[in-house]
Design a protein around this motif. Structure first.
Motif, mmCIF file in Angstrom:
data_model
loop_
_atom_site.group_PDB
_atom_site.id
_atom_site.type_symbol
_atom_site.label_atom_id
_atom_site.label_comp_id
_atom_site.label_asym_id
_atom_site.label_seq_id
_atom_site.Cartn_x
_atom_site.Cartn_y
_atom_site.Cartn_z
ATOM 1 N N MET A 27 -17.607 14.990 7.017
ATOM 2 C CA MET A 27 -17.336 14.299 5.843
ATOM 3 C C MET A 27 -15.758 14.163 5.595
ATOM 4 O O MET A 27 -14.969 14.828 6.005
ATOM 5 N N GLY A 28 -15.483 12.840 5.154
ATOM 6 C CA GLY A 28 -14.134 12.559 4.863
ATOM 7 C C GLY A 28 -14.053 11.597 3.539
ATOM 8 O O GLY A 28 -15.109 11.143 3.208
ATOM 9 N N PHE A 29 -12.997 11.515 2.996
ATOM 10 C CA PHE A 29 -12.783 10.901 1.810
ATOM 11 C C PHE A 29 -11.982 9.542 2.068
ATOM 12 O O PHE A 29 -11.024 9.708 2.356
ATOM 13 N N ALA A 75 0.908 -1.262 0.054
ATOM 14 C CA ALA A 75 -0.056 0.077 -0.062
ATOM 15 C C ALA A 75 1.036 1.368 -0.003
ATOM 16 O O ALA A 75 1.891 1.303 0.660
ATOM 17 N N ALA A 76 0.411 2.586 -0.698
ATOM 18 C CA ALA A 76 1.099 3.591 -0.649
ATOM 19 C C ALA A 76 0.578 4.467 0.548
ATOM 20 O O ALA A 76 -0.617 4.680 0.869
ATOM 21 N N ARG A 77 1.381 4.673 1.734
ATOM 22 C CA ARG A 77 0.908 5.320 2.531
ATOM 23 C C ARG A 77 1.758 6.860 2.781
ATOM 24 O O ARG A 77 2.987 7.111 2.804
ATOM 25 N N PHE A 78 0.690 7.720 3.244
ATOM 26 C CA PHE A 78 1.027 9.075 3.388
ATOM 27 C C PHE A 78 1.772 9.093 4.803
ATOM 28 O O PHE A 78 1.144 9.011 5.727
ATOM 29 N N PRO A 134 -0.161 17.530 5.351
ATOM 30 C CA PRO A 134 -1.561 17.097 5.243
ATOM 31 C C PRO A 134 -2.684 18.198 5.144
ATOM 32 O O PRO A 134 -2.275 19.343 5.811
ATOM 33 N N ILE A 135 -3.557 18.015 4.253
ATOM 34 C CA ILE A 135 -4.591 18.923 3.991
ATOM 35 C C ILE A 135 -5.984 18.121 4.514
ATOM 36 O O ILE A 135 -6.587 18.477 5.556
ATOM 37 N N PHE A 136 -6.362 17.287 3.630
ATOM 38 C CA PHE A 136 -7.719 16.440 3.798
ATOM 39 C C PHE A 136 -7.229 15.058 4.861
ATOM 40 O O PHE A 136 -7.861 14.768 5.461
ATOM 41 N N ILE A 137 -5.962 14.802 4.648
ATOM 42 C CA ILE A 137 -5.433 13.672 5.438
ATOM 43 C C ILE A 137 -5.311 14.266 6.899
ATOM 44 O O ILE A 137 -4.727 15.178 7.336
ATOM 45 N N PRO A 138 -5.859 13.576 7.916
ATOM 46 C CA PRO A 138 -5.577 14.023 9.217
ATOM 47 C C PRO A 138 -4.490 13.844 9.886
ATOM 48 O O PRO A 138 -3.688 12.790 9.576
ATOM 49 N N ALA A 139 -3.829 14.930 10.276
ATOM 50 C CA ALA A 139 -2.475 15.037 10.680
ATOM 51 C C ALA A 139 -2.299 14.112 11.953
ATOM 52 O O ALA A 139 -3.226 14.051 12.750
ATOM 53 N N ALA A 140 -1.042 13.890 12.130
ATOM 54 C CA ALA A 140 -0.672 13.124 13.616
ATOM 55 C C ALA A 140 -1.047 13.782 14.645
ATOM 56 O O ALA A 140 -1.125 15.080 14.980
ATOM 57 N N GLY A 141 -2.074 13.009 15.553
ATOM 58 C CA GLY A 141 -2.455 13.664 16.805
ATOM 59 C C GLY A 141 -3.874 14.400 16.535
ATOM 60 O O GLY A 141 -4.533 15.000 17.523
ATOM 61 N N HIS A 142 -4.516 14.381 15.256
ATOM 62 C CA HIS A 142 -5.748 14.907 14.998
ATOM 63 C C HIS A 142 -6.554 14.008 14.304
ATOM 64 O O HIS A 142 -6.635 13.977 12.981
ATOM 65 N N PRO A 143 -6.894 12.741 14.803
ATOM 66 C CA PRO A 143 -7.725 11.742 14.038
ATOM 67 C C PRO A 143 -9.008 12.105 13.535
ATOM 68 O O PRO A 143 -9.594 12.932 13.991
ATOM 69 N N HIS A 144 -9.455 11.642 12.346
ATOM 70 C CA HIS A 144 -10.671 12.052 11.647
ATOM 71 C C HIS A 144 -11.763 11.415 12.658
ATOM 72 O O HIS A 144 -11.833 10.500 13.175
ATOM 73 N N PRO A 145 -13.018 12.238 12.746
ATOM 74 C CA PRO A 145 -13.909 11.881 13.629
ATOM 75 C C PRO A 145 -14.645 10.795 13.167
ATOM 76 O O PRO A 145 -15.345 10.097 14.281
ATOM 77 N N LEU A 146 -14.550 10.309 12.072
ATOM 78 C CA LEU A 146 -15.311 9.178 11.594
ATOM 79 C C LEU A 146 -14.618 7.991 11.465
ATOM 80 O O LEU A 146 -14.842 6.648 11.706
ATOM 81 N N SER A 147 -13.321 8.134 10.687
ATOM 82 C CA SER A 147 -12.271 7.063 10.399
ATOM 83 C C SER A 147 -11.557 6.846 11.643
ATOM 84 O O SER A 147 -10.960 5.466 11.965
ATOM 85 N N HIS A 148 -11.272 7.545 12.520
ATOM 86 C CA HIS A 148 -10.534 7.646 13.794
ATOM 87 C C HIS A 148 -8.947 7.501 13.500
ATOM 88 O O HIS A 148 -8.314 6.927 14.256
ATOM 89 N N GLU A 149 -8.663 7.707 11.978
ATOM 90 C CA GLU A 149 -7.331 7.442 11.831
ATOM 91 C C GLU A 149 -6.510 8.568 11.584
ATOM 92 O O GLU A 149 -7.146 9.885 11.559
#
Length: 351
Positions: free
Chosen positions: A118-120, A3-6, A48-63
């Motif tokens: 919303m997230g992608f 996988a390609a990981r940011f 990171p722009i849409f990608i959640p930065a370290a320490g700031h997980p996305h509210p739905l994916s929690h990643e």
């Protein structure tokens, strides 16, 4: 699986990670092809722009970073989670790459593309198409029938064009003025032609103008470096102006031309994602009662978009510039699109 990981700005790594787990209500997909989007390039260069930065997980994916990238992808169903009954193993599909909460006012109104959380998928987490396999919720999976899997990777950006068309309120017989013939601009032109509009596109790049002509997605291809495109639009419309304009460049001069080029009472839809503030001459809107509308991604646009391709009204094959492997992602993919973007429309990756 690979996988390609940011991991950060200019730090995308091809890594071995565990395969995703099948859950009730989800579908496992073997990824066939994934397109590289302009949004991916922005993340690579500025993220990171849409990608959640370290320490700031996305509210739905929690990643949070690192996350697997890729949101324009096609593949084949390899397994079905409990409760999934209207899809079949071996079926070729594309994915509407969303996270949506289903609880906020926009979601409850059916406008899940405006979800407040919303997230992608492929940006906010949830795996991505730049990997060998992905598991997604059933609601986001769309069968594609006999559409070739490489071409199907372009259904997602084509759906962006379909949503912009719907937002515009345009109809067959109208004249559309498109500013910018990059990947989204060209696919939007193809969509507008399929819907019966006359299309005028303005573009500086010789390579992109050539593609617009060779694919016949535009009736008139204008060059703002050699002609007054606003005057030409009025000439081509017998002085009326275009019925609708589409901003696909994130360039202020293009936005100004669109506001001047549409007729009184016309509509201008902003399709591009701007990385900087824009200025709008409000007199251009006021004196002609022009509507300036925003658009983001798509909402229930995939089925209609898929049908246009299935019915042969849009040929996606000419827009694929190159096919590469996941190991070639950075040098042959990202770097090519950054440094030679005029000659490449869409590079797709086979993970």
């Amino acid at each position: 699986m690979k996988a390609a990981r940011f991991h950060g700005r200019k730090d995308i790594r091809i890594e071995n990670i565990p395969e995703p787990l099948l859950r009730p209500g989800t579908v496992a997909i073997d990824v066939a092809w994934c397109g590289i989007c302009g949004t991916d390039l922005h993340e690579y260069l500025e993220g990171p722009i849409f990608i959640p930065a370290a320490g700031h997980p996305h509210p739905l994916s929690h990643e949070e970073e690192p996350v697997t990238m890729g949101h324009e992808f096609s593949g084949t169903i390899s397994a079905l989670g409990a409760g999934v009954t209207d899809l079949g193993i071996g079926e070729n599909v594309v994915v509407e790459p969303y996270f949506a909460c289903g609880e906020c006012a926009p979601c409850l109104a059916g406008r899940y593309n405006l979800c407040v959380k919303m997230g992608f998928i492929g940006l906010a987490g949830g795996g991505g198409g730049l990997s060998e396999k992905i598991v997604v919720e059933q609601r986001w999976v769309h069968p594609i029938g006999s559409i070739p899997l490489d071409q199907a990777a372009l259904i997602e950006p084509l759906s962006v064009g379909h949503h912009a068309f719907v937002r515009s309120g345009a109809k067959a017989g109208d004249v559309a003025f498109v500013g910018g013939a990059g990947p989204i601009g060209l696919l939007l032109c193809a969509l507008l032609k399929a819907e019966g509009l006359t299309v005028i596109v303005s573009e500086l790049s010789e390579a992109r103008k050539s593609i617009a002509r060779s694919t016949a997605v535009a009736d008139h291809v204008l060059d703002p470096s050699t002609e007054d495109v606003v005057a030409r639009v009025h000439e081509l419309t017998e002085g009326r102006g275009a019925d609708v304009g589409f901003e696909c460049s994130s360039i202020n001069a293009v936005l100004d031309q669109l506001l001047d080029g549409v007729r009184p009472g016309g509509v201008v839809v902003n399709v591009s994602i701007w990385g900087h503030p824009a200025t709008v001459d409000m007199q251009k809107l006021v004196l002609k009662e022009v509507d300036l509308r925003g658009t983001i991604a798509y909402v229930r646009d995939h089925p209609a978009t898929i049908k246009l391709v299935q019915d042969g009204k849009i040929d996606l094959a000419p827009f694929i510039s190159a096919r590469i492997s996941l190991d070639q992602l950075i040098e042959e993919g990202f770097e090519t699109l950054i440094h030679h973007k005029d000659t490449a429309v869409k590079i797709i990756v086979h993970p």
